[in-house]
Motif scaffolding. Structure first.
Motif, PDB file in Angstrom:
ATOM      1  N   VAL A  77      35.938  36.978  34.662  1.00 42.54           N
ATOM      2  CA  VAL A  77      34.785  36.358  33.999  1.00 42.54           C
ATOM      3  C   VAL A  77      34.689  36.980  32.613  1.00 42.54           C
ATOM      4  CG1 VAL A  77      32.305  36.007  34.010  1.00 42.54           C
ATOM      5  CG2 VAL A  77      33.576  35.927  36.163  1.00 42.54           C
ATOM      6  N   ASN A  78      34.908  36.148  31.607  1.00 42.24           N
ATOM      7  CA  ASN A  78      34.904  36.621  30.214  1.00 42.24           C
ATOM      8  C   ASN A  78      35.825  37.818  30.006  1.00 42.24           C
ATOM      9  OD1 ASN A  78      32.984  34.627  29.425  1.00 42.24           O
ATOM     10  ND2 ASN A  78      31.334  35.921  30.240  1.00 42.24           N
ATOM     11  N   GLY A  79      36.998  37.742  30.631  1.00 44.19           N
ATOM     12  CA  GLY A  79      38.009  38.778  30.456  1.00 44.19           C
ATOM     13  C   GLY A  79      37.918  39.948  31.402  1.00 44.19           C
ATOM     14  N   GLU A  80      36.812  40.063  32.156  1.00 43.69           N
ATOM     15  CA  GLU A  80      36.633  41.175  33.094  1.00 43.69           C
ATOM     16  C   GLU A  80      36.958  40.721  34.513  1.00 43.69           C
ATOM     17  OE1 GLU A  80      35.833  44.349  32.374  1.00 43.69           O
ATOM     18  OE2 GLU A  80      35.863  43.846  30.229  1.00 43.69           O
ATOM     19  N   GLU A  81      37.857  41.454  35.179  1.00 45.32           N
ATOM     20  CA  GLU A  81      38.261  41.066  36.530  1.00 45.32           C
ATOM     21  C   GLU A  81      37.144  41.331  37.540  1.00 45.32           C
ATOM     22  OE1 GLU A  81      42.044  41.587  39.619  1.00 45.32           O
ATOM     23  OE2 GLU A  81      42.141  42.373  37.563  1.00 45.32           O
ATOM     24  N   VAL A  82      36.953  40.378  38.454  1.00 52.25           N
ATOM     25  CA  VAL A  82      35.946  40.473  39.510  1.00 52.25           C
ATOM     26  C   VAL A  82      36.670  40.447  40.850  1.00 52.25           C
ATOM     27  CG1 VAL A  82      33.875  39.441  40.518  1.00 52.25           C
ATOM     28  CG2 VAL A  82      34.290  39.248  38.051  1.00 52.25           C
ATOM     29  N   GLU A  83      36.311  41.375  41.755  1.00 55.19           N
ATOM     30  CA  GLU A  83      36.988  41.475  43.045  1.00 55.19           C
ATOM     31  C   GLU A  83      36.529  40.382  44.006  1.00 55.19           C
ATOM     32  OE1 GLU A  83      39.386  43.408  44.181  1.00 55.19           O
ATOM     33  OE2 GLU A  83      39.635  44.458  42.279  1.00 55.19           O
ATOM     34  N   PHE A  84      37.489  39.644  44.557  1.00 53.80           N
ATOM     35  CA  PHE A  84      37.232  38.627  45.564  1.00 53.80           C
ATOM     36  C   PHE A  84      38.225  38.810  46.706  1.00 53.80           C
ATOM     37  CE2 PHE A  84      35.115  36.671  42.010  1.00 53.80           C
ATOM     38  CZ  PHE A  84      34.146  35.833  42.562  1.00 53.80           C
TER      39      PHE A  84
END
Length: 228
Positions: free
Chosen positions: A149-156
């Motif tokens: 999201v906007n270049g920042e990785e989010v853990e899924f």
């Protein structure tokens, strides 16, 4: 299958040894653990393709273990418990379990659930299809299995990734719940099965926490789900 490593966290020594023997004979590499604290340490320091986690454990219960584990790891987890009530299944799913099996269970069913989860956690992407989607700052890369999201990785989790990918890749189309169950969970929709709703709720929350509009994942009552 011989390379697939399973972490078994179960305090009942008889059941633990039975499951370890069953899984070993099936071809898995099994690491046994009998309490929550040791189980969490092993899960955090070693990589397993699957974790079988009992809900009732000494020192640290299964749900607390799972909540802590999900802060840093998305290893596939099947939760096992003597309590088969719907609220117990929902509790496990809310805190990040990928599947839930209630005791007593059929050994063949457990093996099939394990195979199904392992299959879902290793998605095969066709080279003819798009492997990356970007919409309004949200990027999904199917080849590398990451979401930013906007270049920042989010853990899924893998299942959450597949759910979001299915919805976003068919933007503005209503996908039936039955079709999503088959595509994401690789199983038929059960009358009282709410597991997909739990996964979708967690996806929405993670997107909102990352300052992205999770509400764009919409439930169309009586029809299915849609990404707007």
């Amino acid at each position: 299958m011989s390379k697939i490593k399973v972490l078994l966290i179960e305090d009942d020594s008889i059941l633990n040894n039975y499951l370890a023997d069953l899984l070993t004979k099936t071809g898995y590499i099994v690491e046994q653990c009998f309490d929550g604290v040791s189980g969490l340490k092993l899960a955090q320091t070693q990589q397993h393709q699957l974790i079988l986690l009992d809900k009732m454990l000494p020192q640290l219960d299964g749900v607390s273990l799972l909540k802590t584990l999900r802060e840093t790891s998305q290893q596939p987890v099947i939760m096992i418990s003597a309590k088969g009530a719907e609220e117990e299944r929902i509790l496990g799913l809310i805190h990040g379990a990928d599947d839930y099996v209630a005791k007593p269970f059929n050994s063949q069913e457990l093996l099939l659930r394990i195979e199904g989860l392992l299959r879902r956690s290793q998605p095969k992407i066709s080279p003819k299809k798009a492997t990356e989607i970007t919409i309004d700052g949200l990027t999904l890369n199917a080849a590398k299995q990451f979401i930013k999201v906007n270049g920042e990785e989010v853990e899924f989790t893998t299942i959450q990734f597949k759910l979001l990918w299915e919805l976003i890749s068919q933007q503005n189309e209503i996908i039936s719940k039955a079709d999503l169950y088959q595509a994401v969970l690789n199983k038929k929709l059960g009358v009282y099965d709410r597991s997909l709703d739990m996964h979708l709720s967690r996806v929405r929350r993670k997107l909102n926490e990352a300052n992205w509009l999770g509400d764009r994942l919409q439930t169309v009552h009586g029809k299915g789900y849609c990404f707007k």
